[in-house]
Design a protein around this motif. Structure first.
Motif, PDB file in Angstrom:
ATOM      1  N   TYR A  63      -9.836  10.199   2.219  1.00 54.76           N
ATOM      2  CA  TYR A  63      -8.698   9.321   2.451  1.00 54.76           C
ATOM      3  C   TYR A  63      -9.112   7.852   2.350  1.00 54.76           C
ATOM      4  O   TYR A  63      -8.454   7.044   1.686  1.00 54.76           O
ATOM      5  CB  TYR A  63      -8.092   9.610   3.824  1.00 54.76           C
ATOM      6  CG  TYR A  63      -7.025   8.621   4.233  1.00 54.76           C
ATOM      7  CD1 TYR A  63      -5.767   8.642   3.632  1.00 54.76           C
ATOM      8  CD2 TYR A  63      -7.281   7.650   5.200  1.00 54.76           C
ATOM      9  CE1 TYR A  63      -4.790   7.727   3.995  1.00 54.76           C
ATOM     10  CE2 TYR A  63      -6.312   6.734   5.562  1.00 54.76           C
ATOM     11  CZ  TYR A  63      -5.076   6.779   4.956  1.00 54.76           C
ATOM     12  OH  TYR A  63      -4.117   5.859   5.306  1.00 54.76           O
ATOM     13  N   VAL A  64     -10.217   7.499   2.995  1.00 57.87           N
ATOM     14  CA  VAL A  64     -10.703   6.108   2.964  1.00 57.87           C
ATOM     15  C   VAL A  64     -11.028   5.689   1.532  1.00 57.87           C
ATOM     16  O   VAL A  64     -10.718   4.572   1.115  1.00 57.87           O
ATOM     17  CB  VAL A  64     -11.920   5.930   3.903  1.00 57.87           C
ATOM     18  CG1 VAL A  64     -12.575   4.591   3.696  1.00 57.87           C
ATOM     19  CG2 VAL A  64     -11.477   6.084   5.356  1.00 57.87           C
ATOM     20  N   ILE A  65     -11.622   6.603   0.764  1.00 57.23           N
ATOM     21  CA  ILE A  65     -11.939   6.290  -0.639  1.00 57.23           C
ATOM     22  C   ILE A  65     -10.659   6.016  -1.427  1.00 57.23           C
ATOM     23  O   ILE A  65     -10.594   5.072  -2.229  1.00 57.23           O
ATOM     24  CB  ILE A  65     -12.764   7.423  -1.280  1.00 57.23           C
ATOM     25  CG1 ILE A  65     -14.182   7.441  -0.687  1.00 57.23           C
ATOM     26  CG2 ILE A  65     -12.822   7.264  -2.800  1.00 57.23           C
ATOM     27  CD1 ILE A  65     -14.988   8.666  -1.005  1.00 57.23           C
ATOM     28  N   LYS A  66      -9.607   6.790  -1.174  1.00 55.12           N
ATOM     29  CA  LYS A  66      -8.320   6.552  -1.852  1.00 55.12           C
ATOM     30  C   LYS A  66      -7.781   5.160  -1.526  1.00 55.12           C
ATOM     31  O   LYS A  66      -7.288   4.447  -2.393  1.00 55.12           O
ATOM     32  CB  LYS A  66      -7.285   7.593  -1.408  1.00 55.12           C
ATOM     33  CG  LYS A  66      -7.406   8.928  -2.084  1.00 55.12           C
ATOM     34  CD  LYS A  66      -6.289   9.840  -1.557  1.00 55.12           C
ATOM     35  CE  LYS A  66      -6.458  11.249  -2.079  1.00 55.12           C
ATOM     36  NZ  LYS A  66      -5.456  12.168  -1.506  1.00 55.12           N
ATOM     37  N   VAL A  67      -7.889   4.788  -0.243  1.00 55.87           N
ATOM     38  CA  VAL A  67      -7.408   3.468   0.183  1.00 55.87           C
ATOM     39  C   VAL A  67      -8.193   2.364  -0.530  1.00 55.87           C
ATOM     40  O   VAL A  67      -7.615   1.399  -1.035  1.00 55.87           O
ATOM     41  CB  VAL A  67      -7.549   3.321   1.727  1.00 55.87           C
ATOM     42  CG1 VAL A  67      -7.325   1.888   2.169  1.00 55.87           C
ATOM     43  CG2 VAL A  67      -6.579   4.246   2.440  1.00 55.87           C
ATOM     44  N   SER A  76       0.825  -1.212   0.000  1.00 53.16           N
ATOM     45  CA  SER A  76       0.000   0.000   0.000  1.00 53.16           C
ATOM     46  C   SER A  76       0.855   1.257   0.000  1.00 53.16           C
ATOM     47  O   SER A  76       1.897   1.316   0.639  1.00 53.16           O
ATOM     48  CB  SER A  76      -0.903   0.005   1.234  1.00 53.16           C
ATOM     49  OG  SER A  76      -1.625   1.217   1.317  1.00 53.16           O
ATOM     50  N   SER A  77       0.357   2.257  -0.722  1.00 50.61           N
ATOM     51  CA  SER A  77       0.991   3.577  -0.712  1.00 50.61           C
ATOM     52  C   SER A  77       0.464   4.441   0.434  1.00 50.61           C
ATOM     53  O   SER A  77       1.013   5.499   0.722  1.00 50.61           O
ATOM     54  CB  SER A  77       0.685   4.317  -2.022  1.00 50.61           C
ATOM     55  OG  SER A  77       1.069   3.534  -3.116  1.00 50.61           O
ATOM     56  N   TYR A  78      -0.622   3.996   1.075  1.00 46.06           N
ATOM     57  CA  TYR A  78      -1.289   4.809   2.089  1.00 46.06           C
ATOM     58  C   TYR A  78      -1.173   4.240   3.498  1.00 46.06           C
ATOM     59  O   TYR A  78      -1.060   4.989   4.460  1.00 46.06           O
ATOM     60  CB  TYR A  78      -2.773   4.968   1.750  1.00 46.06           C
ATOM     61  CG  TYR A  78      -3.031   5.634   0.427  1.00 46.06           C
ATOM     62  CD1 TYR A  78      -2.815   6.994   0.256  1.00 46.06           C
ATOM     63  CD2 TYR A  78      -3.476   4.898  -0.667  1.00 46.06           C
ATOM     64  CE1 TYR A  78      -3.045   7.611  -0.965  1.00 46.06           C
ATOM     65  CE2 TYR A  78      -3.712   5.505  -1.893  1.00 46.06           C
ATOM     66  CZ  TYR A  78      -3.492   6.859  -2.042  1.00 46.06           C
ATOM     67  OH  TYR A  78      -3.718   7.467  -3.243  1.00 46.06           O
ATOM     68  N   GLU A  79      -1.269   2.930   3.616  1.00 47.18           N
ATOM     69  CA  GLU A  79      -1.346   2.296   4.937  1.00 47.18           C
ATOM     70  C   GLU A  79      -0.063   1.539   5.262  1.00 47.18           C
ATOM     71  O   GLU A  79       0.620   1.036   4.367  1.00 47.18           O
ATOM     72  CB  GLU A  79      -2.515   1.299   4.973  1.00 47.18           C
ATOM     73  CG  GLU A  79      -3.853   1.896   4.586  1.00 47.18           C
ATOM     74  CD  GLU A  79      -4.525   2.681   5.679  1.00 47.18           C
ATOM     75  OE1 GLU A  79      -3.823   3.382   6.448  1.00 47.18           O
ATOM     76  OE2 GLU A  79      -5.746   2.616   5.765  1.00 47.18           O
ATOM     77  N   ASN A  80       0.233   1.424   6.551  1.00 44.33           N
ATOM     78  CA  ASN A  80       1.346   0.601   7.003  1.00 44.33           C
ATOM     79  C   ASN A  80       0.973  -0.879   6.944  1.00 44.33           C
ATOM     80  O   ASN A  80      -0.217  -1.230   7.031  1.00 44.33           O
ATOM     81  CB  ASN A  80       1.730   0.962   8.442  1.00 44.33           C
ATOM     82  CG  ASN A  80       2.696   2.126   8.503  1.00 44.33           C
ATOM     83  OD1 ASN A  80       3.642   2.199   7.735  1.00 44.33           O
ATOM     84  ND2 ASN A  80       2.445   3.048   9.418  1.00 44.33           N
ATOM     85  N   TRP A  81       1.978  -1.733   6.829  1.00 53.21           N
ATOM     86  CA  TRP A  81       1.748  -3.175   6.914  1.00 53.21           C
ATOM     87  C   TRP A  81       1.093  -3.508   8.242  1.00 53.21           C
ATOM     88  O   TRP A  81       1.415  -2.907   9.276  1.00 53.21           O
ATOM     89  CB  TRP A  81       3.068  -3.943   6.818  1.00 53.21           C
ATOM     90  CG  TRP A  81       3.659  -4.023   5.452  1.00 53.21           C
ATOM     91  CD1 TRP A  81       4.743  -3.344   4.984  1.00 53.21           C
ATOM     92  CD2 TRP A  81       3.198  -4.848   4.381  1.00 53.21           C
ATOM     93  NE1 TRP A  81       4.982  -3.689   3.674  1.00 53.21           N
ATOM     94  CE2 TRP A  81       4.044  -4.618   3.275  1.00 53.21           C
ATOM     95  CE3 TRP A  81       2.149  -5.752   4.226  1.00 53.21           C
ATOM     96  CZ2 TRP A  81       3.891  -5.255   2.046  1.00 53.21           C
ATOM     97  CZ3 TRP A  81       1.991  -6.394   3.011  1.00 53.21           C
ATOM     98  CH2 TRP A  81       2.851  -6.146   1.944  1.00 53.21           C
ATOM     99  N   ASN A 134     -12.400  -3.005   6.927  1.00 57.43           N
ATOM    100  CA  ASN A 134     -13.031  -2.186   7.953  1.00 57.43           C
ATOM    101  C   ASN A 134     -12.588  -0.758   7.652  1.00 57.43           C
ATOM    102  O   ASN A 134     -11.434  -0.416   7.898  1.00 57.43           O
ATOM    103  CB  ASN A 134     -12.576  -2.610   9.348  1.00 57.43           C
ATOM    104  CG  ASN A 134     -13.106  -3.971   9.718  1.00 57.43           C
ATOM    105  OD1 ASN A 134     -12.501  -4.971   9.371  1.00 57.43           O
ATOM    106  ND2 ASN A 134     -14.230  -4.008  10.393  1.00 57.43           N
ATOM    107  N   PRO A 135     -13.452   0.062   7.113  1.00 58.13           N
ATOM    108  CA  PRO A 135     -13.007   1.358   6.604  1.00 58.13           C
ATOM    109  C   PRO A 135     -12.625   2.371   7.669  1.00 58.13           C
ATOM    110  O   PRO A 135     -11.766   3.213   7.425  1.00 58.13           O
ATOM    111  CB  PRO A 135     -14.200   1.850   5.795  1.00 58.13           C
ATOM    112  CG  PRO A 135     -15.374   1.132   6.358  1.00 58.13           C
ATOM    113  CD  PRO A 135     -14.862  -0.184   6.841  1.00 58.13           C
TER     114      PRO A 135
END
Length: 201
Positions: free
Chosen positions: A192-196, A104-109, A145-146
Motif C-alpha cells: 500500500y505504501v509503495i502505491k502511495v 490522491s486516489s489513496y489518501e485523504n486530504w 513519512n511512510p
C-alpha cells in the motif's frame, strides 16, 4: 661485447618490468575517473519545509475562498525567502500522517489544510508548490513519512488504514511520542505504501 649486450638486455628488462609495475600501481591508486570525465559535484542548499502540525506551513486553514489565497501566499513567501537566501531546493513534507498535501486516489486530504481530514482545500498544494518553486529556480522534492498514521488526531472513517486497523496498525508510546504507525512487517501494508509513493512520483 656479448657480455655488455646481455647486461643491457637484462637492464632493459628490469626497467621495463619496473615501468609495468609503476603503471599498474599508478592505475590502482588513481581516481576512478579521469579529470576529463569527472562528474560535476551538485551542491545541495536546501530547507526542510515541515507541514506536520503546521510547524512551517500552513498556518492558515482554508475555511473560505479567501483563505486559499492566504495559504498560497504563506507558501510563496517561504519560497521567496529560500530564493533570496541562495537556496536552490526545498524538501516539502507532503505526507505526514497517512494523509495528502496533493490530489490522491489513496489518501485523504490532510486536516492541516482545512482543519478537517478529507476536506478538499480547493487546490492542489503540491502542484502549486512545484510550479512556484520552479518560477524561482528552486527544485522541489516531496518528503514523506511512510508509516506514521496518527500522533494525537483521529482518522476519518474513509481512511484505508482505519478500515485495516486490526491488521495494519501498531500502537506506540515512548513517553513524549505516542500514536499509531503502519506495521511494515507485513506485505499488504508495504504494498500500500509503495502505491502511495508511486502515485506521488
Amino acid at each position: 661485447m656479448k657480455q655488455n649486450r646481455i647486461e643491457l638486455n637484462f637492464f632493459t628488462k628490469i626497467l621495463w618490468l619496473l615501468f609495468v609495475c609503476l603503471v599498474s600501481v599508478k592505475g590502482i591508486s588513481a581516481p576512478p575517473f579521469s579529470p576529463l570525465f569527472t562528474p560535476k559535484k551538485h551542491e545541495v542548499r536546501a530547507v526542510w519545509l515541515t507541514t506536520f502540525r503546521g510547524l512551517d506551513w500552513p498556518t492558515t486553514q482554508v475555511k473560505s475562498e479567501a483563505d486559499i489565497d492566504k495559504q498560497k501566499k504563506e507558501l510563496t513567501d517561504i519560497l521567496d525567502k529560500l530564493a533570496a537566501g541562495n537556496m536552490h531546493a526545498c524538501f516539502m513534507q507532503v505526507r505526514s500522517l497517512c494523509d495528502a498535501m496533493y490530489v490522491s486516489s489513496y489518501e485523504n486530504w490532510s486536516s492541516l489544510l482545512t482543519g478537517t481530514r478529507g476536506k478538499d482545500p480547493g487546490y492542489d498544494p503540491l502542484a502549486f508548490a512545484i510550479e512556484e518553486a520552479h518560477k524561482r529556480g528552486l527544485e522541489l522534492h516531496a518528503w514523506v513519512n511512510p508509516f506514521r498514521v496518527t500522533s494525537t488526531g483521529t482518522l476519518a472513517s474513509t481512511d484505508l488504514v482505519k478500515k485495516n486497523a486490526g491488521q495494519w496498525i501498531i500502537q506506540y508510546n515512548n513517553g513524549s511520542f505516542k500514536g499509531q504507525i503502519i506495521d511494515p512487517g507485513y506485505p499488504q501494508p508495504r504494498a500500500y505504501v509503495i502505491k502511495v509513493l508511486m502515485e506521488i512520483i
